[in-house]
Design a protein around this motif. Structure first.
Motif, PDB file in Angstrom:
ATOM      1  N   CYS A 291       0.853  -1.188   0.000  1.00 16.79           N
ATOM      2  CA  CYS A 291       0.000   0.000   0.000  1.00 16.79           C
ATOM      3  C   CYS A 291       0.887   1.236   0.000  1.00 16.79           C
ATOM      4  O   CYS A 291       1.167   1.805   1.061  1.00 16.79           O
ATOM      5  CB  CYS A 291      -0.928  -0.004   1.220  1.00 16.79           C
ATOM      6  SG  CYS A 291      -2.039   1.418   1.300  1.00 16.79           S
TER       7      CYS A 291
ATOM      8  N   SER B 237       1.393   1.517   5.353  1.00 18.55           N
ATOM      9  CA  SER B 237       1.295   2.387   4.178  1.00 18.55           C
ATOM     10  C   SER B 237       2.594   3.144   3.979  1.00 18.55           C
ATOM     11  O   SER B 237       3.425   3.238   4.896  1.00 18.55           O
ATOM     12  CB  SER B 237       0.141   3.375   4.340  1.00 18.55           C
ATOM     13  OG  SER B 237       0.414   4.317   5.361  1.00 18.55           O
TER      14      SER B 237
ATOM     15  N   LYS C 279       4.092   3.279   9.754  1.00 22.80           N
ATOM     16  CA  LYS C 279       3.768   3.800   8.434  1.00 22.80           C
ATOM     17  C   LYS C 279       4.915   4.691   7.988  1.00 22.80           C
ATOM     18  O   LYS C 279       5.757   5.107   8.803  1.00 22.80           O
ATOM     19  CB  LYS C 279       2.456   4.586   8.448  1.00 22.80           C
ATOM     20  CG  LYS C 279       2.497   5.862   9.271  1.00 22.80           C
ATOM     21  CD  LYS C 279       1.169   6.613   9.203  1.00 22.80           C
ATOM     22  CE  LYS C 279       1.183   7.848  10.112  1.00 22.80           C
ATOM     23  NZ  LYS C 279      -0.086   8.595  10.063  1.00 22.80           N
TER      24      LYS C 279
END
Length: 865
Positions: free
Chosen positions: A395, A435, A466
């Motif tokens: 992602c 992400s 992240k």
């Protein structure tokens, strides 16, 4: 490729092979096999057939060639593979059968002996497909795999990512046919804890069953098996010392029951007093054995290496750090992309062993895997040699509106489920990245982070992190993340590092922070660190950011990347002869060390830093921009000096444009030759500005991301890259393109003249277009000084603004000229011009967005960076 580059590449290959050969007998890394690294296949109770090697390529049911597995099949169309395999009748009857994939791109349809089994969305995560009982037969069997490419949406997401690795098609890692007993352990989930020196292990084992009647008849039943009956079996968990092979803890056999084609999940707890803990400096491992017993006989053995360790984020001397087994450590990491020359991501065991050797030599204690889960062999090597793993879910660089699409969100959820199950037992896995490069202000991104973080914490004991761009640092939300990686794209982003330093990390109240940095190089560039594409400049950037991150008391740093790798799309950020090679590595594609490797190694290990040379090359405008601008100015001056009428036309077209256009309408003859000279000067000036601007931004990664979206054609982008690095050719090409554009506009106006009463010739429309563009003469001095002006922050915004305003002026002049010459009311012409402009822009936007979500990605990169 010139002679020097060919020689360097051949030398690299020779050195790579020589080092690999020398490494094998030295014992620097103990031998490891593929099957040892995957618990599902590594057991004496299971039968394993290695399906690597040559498979038949099938088209319309007929073999047309062969393909190597594992390996890239090329292209983006479905490919069907076939292979025959003989299985002994006794072996066939004793086992349930599975096809085990270690990783592939992207989905697969399995057919065995002409019978369709299932379609599975594979990806670069290990998975197994169960082959139903009765489909395999004694003797010869035929296995067919229909390899399916990535869906359009998923392919767009992968393709449009920053520095996106090449998208491959095929079975990129090993594949096996595995026979397990009719009761077997599929997988385990582990939780470890250490209290007062005692290691505690909680185990949840997933036990599966097949044709259990072939193990024994259920007690008390007739010879005909009752499929509704259950079979009693024992399950025992053991902890084995890897050093001595001695069983040091056992649960004893616990009785359970299972039906045919069912699963049960018994839980067990074990403890090891005085347990040796796993850490990067002391990677102590144990083996967990799950033993399935029926009627006192051992049926199945499943082994999973694991380690006792604890990882948390804690405060040490006023800053947040990683605490491993009550000891604070600073993370020194590299990004790692599984890629090697001529093999792509289908790395050999020897290659992965060699890479781990280099990483240990470098001194890093962590590695980040950003595109696909790590290979089981690589993950086992990290377990054994103390390298922590940061594993990202797929992602990255996804616009918020695309992230919310059902297809993509489902794909991400499925990927997360399988990734967490695969990675969770490994002690080397430090954290799961949710992400990279998303819009921190988007409510859709916030929702994704919250849902995925809850799911990850429920399914795994790993830390959650992240990655954000430094441009969004002040907008970022911690959102319950354990740590956050901040990506600094270049030295120009260092102000964000200073922000962290000044605030003493007050931006984040609980999350630790890692700084990510790195740069590309032109491999043959040794001009010194004054040249931002030199090897020395890459080393200097690492040195500066390392020093800043240490001074800011960050929890660690991450260098992008360990090795060079193949790109999905050509890059113009470096002048390397191979535009599809991302030259960001501390080592090149053949694992030759760069000076940045030595710099990072010296910084980590507190060694003497390598000497770097400046060799100031300055920042000068290419001579073609100056010479070209001067030549065009001289040409214009000569025409003006030789013709009084031309000077009059020139002044009237600027000062009294209505009268000038009226002359055209009334058929007062203007010199076509002089108009042609003016068109050439205007085209040259505009081409000069475009070429100069492109030459300046050619090394800007944000501009490249945007250009990749605007130019989805690889051929067009490769051509743009080539001219960008050759200013002479670029100036000529853009000048010619502008001149052709003037001609096309003339033809378009002449076509429109068919709807008015006036008799308009192509010469008239060419005169309209050319003399309307007269303000573009200002491009001559701009083109000469533009490259230097763009380097000045105070002028870098004024120049594009000036060009934009002049373009608006030219467009209004052209509409005004059209209304006068065509003898049409100005309001009608302006309305038609505005409508045409809206139609063209709307068509471009819709076409861009329809083909590859281009508009979404374009706005994403312009905002997020």
């Amino acid at each position: 490729m010139n002679h020097t580059q060919r020689t360097a590449e051949m030398a690299g290959r020779f050195a790579f092979l020589l080092l690999a050969i020398c490494l094998m007998p030295t014992g620097l890394i103990g031998a490891i096999t593929v099957q040892e690294s995957a618990p599902f296949t590594a057991s004496e109770t299971r039968k394993v057939y290695d399906l690597g090697g040559q498979w038949q390529l099938i088209e319309d049911g007929v073999a047309t060639g062969t393909a190597t597995v594992p390996g890239d099949l090329g292209g983006n169309e479905p490919v069907r593979l076939r292979r025959a395999l003989r299985i002994d009748s006794a072996i066939l009857a004793r086992n349930s059968w599975h096809l085990q994939f270690f990783g592939m791109a992207d989905a697969v349809e399995l057919t065995v002996n002409g019978r369709f089994i299932m379609q599975y969305p594979g990806g670069m995560i290990p998975f197994a497909i169960r082959i139903r009982d009765g489909i395999l037969r004694p003797g010869s069997n035929t296995i067919e795999l229909n390899i399916l490419p990535t869906s359009q949406l998923a392919a767009n997401v992968q393709r449009n990512g920053r520095a996106a690795p090449k998208q491959y098609l095929g079975i990129l890692r090993e594949v096996f046919l595995v026979g397990t007993p009719h009761i077997w352990t599929e997988s385990v989930r582990l939780r470890t804890n250490v209290q007062n020196g005692t290691g505690q292990l909680s185990v949840s084992a997933r036990i599966m069953s097949g044709m259990i009647e072939k193990l024994r008849q259920v007690q008390g039943q007739s010879d005909e098996f009752n499929t509704s009956s259950n079979l009693s079996f024992g399950v025992e968990a053991r902890i084995v010392d890897q050093r001595s092979g001695i069983v040091i803890s056992s649960t004893g056999a616990q009785t359970s029951q299972i039906g045919r084609a069912r699963e049960v999940t018994p839980t067990m707890s074990l403890s090891v007093p005085g347990a040796r803990l796993w850490s990067p400096s002391s990677p102590n491992l144990y083996d967990l054995e799950i033993r399935v017993i029926v009627d006192g006989m051992l049926v199945d053995v499943f082994r999973q290496p694991f380690g006792f360790r604890s990882i948390a984020i804690g405060m040490v001397d006023g800053s947040r750090r990683f605490i491993v087994n009550d000891t604070a450590i600073r993370v020194h990491a590299v990004d790692y992309i599984e890629d090697a020359p001529e093999r792509g991501p289908a790395l050999s065991v020897g290659q992965m062993q060699y890479d781990v050797t280099l990483m240990k030599t470098l001194g890093v204690n962590a590695v980040r895997i950003t595109h696909g889960s790590p290979h089981p062999v690589f993950l086992s090597l990290c377990d054994r040699y103390g390298i922590m793993v940061l594993a990202d879910l797929p992602c990255s660089d996804i616009p918020a509106d695309v992230l919310g699409e059902a297809e993509l969100s489902t794909r991400l959820r499925n990927s997360a489920e399988r990734t967490l199950s695969y990675l969770d037992p490994h002690p080397s896995v430090l954290g799961i990245g949710l992400s990279d490069g998303l819009d921190e202000q988007s409510s859709e991104v916030t929702r994704y982070h919250e849902e995925m973080a809850r799911y990850t914490r429920r399914m795994s004991s790993k830390l959650v992190f992240k990655t954000i761009s430094s441009r969004q640092l002040s907008l970022a939300s911690e959102g319950g993340f354990d740590f956050i990686i901040v990506n600094f794209a270049s030295l120009a982003d260092s102000s964000a590092m200073m922000l962290l330093r000044r605030r003493d990390q007050a931006i984040f109240t609980s999350a630790a922070v890692l700084a990510q940095f790195g740069s590309r190089v032109s491999p043959q560039n040794t001009n010194g660190f004054s040249d931002q594409l030199s090897n020395e400049a890459q080393a200097l950037l690492i040195s500066k950011y390392y020093t800043w991150a240490t001074s800011a008391q960050l929890a660690g740093m991450l260098v992008w990347s360990f090795n060079d790798y193949r790109l999905e799309r050509a890059t113009m950020l470096v002048d390397h002869y191979d535009p599809l090679l991302c030259t960001s590595g501390l080592v090149d594609a053949y694992r030759q060390r760069r000076v940045s490797f030595e710099m990072y190694k010296a910084l980590i290990n507190d060694e003497k830093l390598p000497l770097l040379q400046a060799r100031d090359i300055g920042f000068t405008t290419p001579i073609v921009f100056i010479a070209g601008g001067v030549l065009l100015a001289i040409m214009l001056a000569l025409v003006a000096n030789r013709s009084r009428r031309f000077r009059e036309y020139f002044l009237r077209a600027l000062v009294r444009p209505y009268n000038f256009y009226a002359d055209i309408r009334d058929q007062r003859i203007l010199s076509t030759a002089q108009t042609g000279v003016l068109a050439g000067v205007i085209s040259g000036g505009v081409g000069l500005v475009i070429a100069s601007f492109l030459y300046f931004v050619r090394v800007n990664p944000n501009v490249e991301s945007i250009l990749h979206i605007l130019l989805p054609s690889d051929s067009l982008y490769s051509a743009l890259r080539y001219v960008a690095w050759h200013p002479e050719l670029s100036t000529l090409a853009w000048s010619t393109a502008v001149l052709i554009w003037l001609g096309l506009l003339s033809v378009a106006l002449r076509t429109g003249a068919a709807f008015v009463r006036s008799r308009i010739s192509i010469r008239d429309t060419f005169t309209i277009v050319t003399w309307s563009g007269l303000p573009y003469i200002i491009m001559l001095p701009i083109g000469i000084a533009l490259y230097q002006a763009l380097s000045d922050n105070e002028l870098s915004l004024m120049v594009p603004l000036t060009v934009f305003m002049v373009s608006i002026w030219v467009m209004l002049r052209m509409l005004r000229a059209t209304s006068v010459v065509f003898d049409v009311r100005p309001s009608v012409v302006y309305l038609i011009g505005l409508c045409l402009l809206i139609i063209v822009v709307a068509a471009a936007v819709l076409s861009l967005d329809f083909t590859n979500h281009g508009f979404s990605f374009l706005t994403h990169y312009m905002y997020v960076g």
